[in-house]
Design a protein around this motif. Sequence first.
Motif, mmCIF file in Angstrom:
data_model
loop_
_atom_site.group_PDB
_atom_site.id
_atom_site.type_symbol
_atom_site.label_atom_id
_atom_site.label_comp_id
_atom_site.label_asym_id
_atom_site.label_seq_id
_atom_site.Cartn_x
_atom_site.Cartn_y
_atom_site.Cartn_z
ATOM 1 N N ALA A 1 0.831 -1.214 0.000
ATOM 2 C CA ALA A 1 0.000 0.000 0.000
ATOM 3 C C ALA A 1 0.862 1.260 0.000
ATOM 4 O O ALA A 1 0.639 2.195 -0.764
ATOM 5 N N GLU A 2 1.902 1.256 0.852
ATOM 6 C CA GLU A 2 2.783 2.437 0.936
ATOM 7 C C GLU A 2 3.533 2.661 -0.371
ATOM 8 O O GLU A 2 3.640 3.776 -0.872
ATOM 9 N N LEU A 3 4.060 1.542 -0.903
ATOM 10 C CA LEU A 3 4.850 1.634 -2.119
ATOM 11 C C LEU A 3 3.989 2.127 -3.283
ATOM 12 O O LEU A 3 4.395 3.004 -4.056
ATOM 13 N N ALA A 4 2.784 1.570 -3.379
ATOM 14 C CA ALA A 4 1.868 1.979 -4.449
ATOM 15 C C ALA A 4 1.561 3.469 -4.318
ATOM 16 O O ALA A 4 1.584 4.218 -5.293
ATOM 17 N N ALA A 5 1.308 3.902 -3.080
ATOM 18 C CA ALA A 5 0.976 5.309 -2.859
ATOM 19 C C ALA A 5 2.151 6.203 -3.227
ATOM 20 O O ALA A 5 1.984 7.225 -3.899
ATOM 21 N N SER A 6 3.372 5.818 -2.816
ATOM 22 C CA SER A 6 4.488 6.728 -3.078
ATOM 23 C C SER A 6 4.874 6.729 -4.554
ATOM 24 O O SER A 6 5.374 7.721 -5.057
ATOM 25 N N TYR B 1 16.626 12.152 13.837
ATOM 26 C CA TYR B 1 15.177 12.134 14.013
ATOM 27 C C TYR B 1 14.550 13.509 13.800
ATOM 28 O O TYR B 1 15.065 14.526 14.276
ATOM 29 N N LEU B 2 13.438 13.498 13.068
ATOM 30 C CA LEU B 2 12.609 14.700 12.945
ATOM 31 C C LEU B 2 11.231 14.362 13.482
ATOM 32 O O LEU B 2 10.671 13.345 13.090
ATOM 33 N N GLU B 3 10.717 15.204 14.349
ATOM 34 C CA GLU B 3 9.293 15.110 14.677
ATOM 35 C C GLU B 3 8.652 16.189 13.820
ATOM 36 O O GLU B 3 8.558 17.352 14.218
ATOM 37 N N TRP B 4 8.311 15.810 12.587
ATOM 38 C CA TRP B 4 7.942 16.815 11.585
ATOM 39 C C TRP B 4 6.573 16.517 11.014
ATOM 40 O O TRP B 4 6.314 15.401 10.568
ATOM 41 N N LEU C 1 6.004 13.497 8.404
ATOM 42 C CA LEU C 1 7.018 13.203 7.390
ATOM 43 C C LEU C 1 7.868 12.055 7.924
ATOM 44 O O LEU C 1 8.471 12.166 8.985
ATOM 45 N N LEU C 2 7.882 10.965 7.197
ATOM 46 C CA LEU C 2 8.694 9.818 7.600
ATOM 47 C C LEU C 2 9.726 9.599 6.521
ATOM 48 O O LEU C 2 9.396 9.369 5.379
ATOM 49 N N TYR D 1 19.722 12.879 3.404
ATOM 50 C CA TYR D 1 19.041 13.428 4.562
ATOM 51 C C TYR D 1 19.937 13.732 5.742
ATOM 52 O O TYR D 1 19.485 13.764 6.865
ATOM 53 N N ASP D 2 21.228 13.945 5.488
ATOM 54 C CA ASP D 2 22.056 14.463 6.559
ATOM 55 C C ASP D 2 21.703 15.943 6.701
ATOM 56 O O ASP D 2 22.209 16.802 5.994
ATOM 57 N N TYR D 3 20.799 16.202 7.655
ATOM 58 C CA TYR D 3 20.224 17.543 7.712
ATOM 59 C C TYR D 3 21.136 18.571 8.368
ATOM 60 O O TYR D 3 20.810 19.749 8.398
ATOM 61 N N THR D 4 22.282 18.124 8.885
ATOM 62 C CA THR D 4 23.120 19.073 9.622
ATOM 63 C C THR D 4 23.831 20.087 8.722
ATOM 64 O O THR D 4 24.489 20.982 9.217
ATOM 65 N N HIS D 5 23.699 19.937 7.381
ATOM 66 C CA HIS D 5 24.347 20.902 6.484
ATOM 67 C C HIS D 5 23.422 22.021 6.032
ATOM 68 O O HIS D 5 23.880 22.983 5.443
ATOM 69 N N TRP D 6 22.151 21.869 6.301
ATOM 70 C CA TRP D 6 21.211 22.877 5.818
ATOM 71 C C TRP D 6 21.279 24.138 6.677
ATOM 72 O O TRP D 6 21.494 24.061 7.892
ATOM 73 N N ASP D 7 21.088 25.281 6.039
ATOM 74 C CA ASP D 7 21.164 26.558 6.767
ATOM 75 C C ASP D 7 20.193 26.611 7.936
ATOM 76 O O ASP D 7 20.466 27.239 8.950
#
Lengths: 247, 240
Positions: free
Chosen positions: A46-51, B93-96, B108-109, B120-126
């Motif tokens: 389901a996730e793969l299809a959605a993404s 980790y992001l709680e986003w 956002l996962l 996604y190494d976020y430590t370089h973003w401004d």
Amino acid sequence: MVVNAARLAVFSPVDSTARVEAVVRRLADAIAVGLLADGEQLPSEAELAASLGVSTVTLREALMALRQQGMVETRRGRGGGSFVRAPAEIDVATRLRLIAVDELRDLGDHYTAIAGAAARLAAQRSLPSDVAPLWRSLDEMAAVAARVAPGMIAQLRRLDGRFHIEVAAASQSARLTQEEIRLQADIGPLLWLSHEALGGHDEMAAQHHAIARAIESGDGDQARALAERHVLDAIDHLIELRLGLEE
Amino acid sequence: MITDVGAGPHSQAVTEALTRVADAVEGVFGTLREVRDASARCVRRRGRPPVAADLAGLRPLLWARLTGNGVAALIAGIGFIAAPGLLADAHWYLEWWQEHPAGAPVQLLRDLDPSSSAFYDYTHWDWYTGPLSGAERTICGPYVDYLCTDEYSLTLSVPVVLDGAFVGVAAADVFVRRFDGAVLPALREIPAPAFLVNASGRVVSSNTVRWIAGSLYRGGEGFAVRPVRDLPLSLVTAGV
């Protein structure tokens, strides 16, 4: 019966076959170059299809084809799911057979337009802070290429994709960046293999550096020409390979 | 390059534009201060190192700040970004949370492990390095945010500090088109080319096609540059 089957095909969704093939190609390429690692569990259907933006029916057909090619293994029960099985050797011919010559040429046309336009705008609009990520990616690639280690190619390939997406993002155009990301997923792995075969990592690095320098110096025409050449060299090589393949 | 041009005939429109911009931006930073304080409470040690689940306590606040009018209408995504290594069970980790057109906000996962993902190494973003280096208020962008939204965005961020130690960043995404919607009416009142630039000179919002969002202002004759309060933004006007 024959008539009925033909009529059914007429009324089937227009691009459902194309969608299955697109999903197969995308996942097969990602597996072939190690973007998806051996043994890695794929997200749920389901996730793969959605993404991927396809129906679960389309996705299941694609997974079935990948299972037949031995690139995905599905386990049932607790801890079950679909898992990546990386082929021992990357077979460009197998990947290329999924794409017709005219489609390769068209993908090349599309990608050349996007990459060239993005590089030109990036040169016109970049601040030093936009160019910094490009150099960081190139430095990381050089460091990875310098030590032969397992997973090195997959890592290089990811950094290569990141470099091109960063160039696109430096153009300040969200649409060009989205197209770049989509094209990277569609044809990036094959282009990477093509560059590897053409001039190896040193030549690839030299081309990347030249693009980054042109962007940094604000030379839009030069940046565009170099970015177009970078795509076209690889596409031409792929087309030659494809022309030599027997059906 | 700040030029004081004093009170001109259009100074009222300029003053009003400065106020409008500052209020919009300060509104988002006000929300971020709430997220900052709540984040610090979530990761405060309770006789054990914090874990990702501790940050679930932020959710009611994040959801509330994503829905509704006012400042929430500007914010497309909001959350806390943990300094790598802060949490015992997740190095990155992001709680986003992001708004969702179909209804409730969505989390956002992402695969954040740099060893399996190059992105996604976020430590370089401004938006991360700014607060890390001590900036109280960072405005990152406008930039193409291919990490989260695929949109042309601004990311505003503030440091989260616990017992004197930096533990992460509270941040919010604001789409450029929405920010434009909030400030353009005021820019339009200025009867001359006028545009907002960030600290690097990138145009954020403008009343003229000559200096459109995303282009660069590198200084020039006949322009007046006024800071927007003490924010990392300036209002540039031609001949006013």
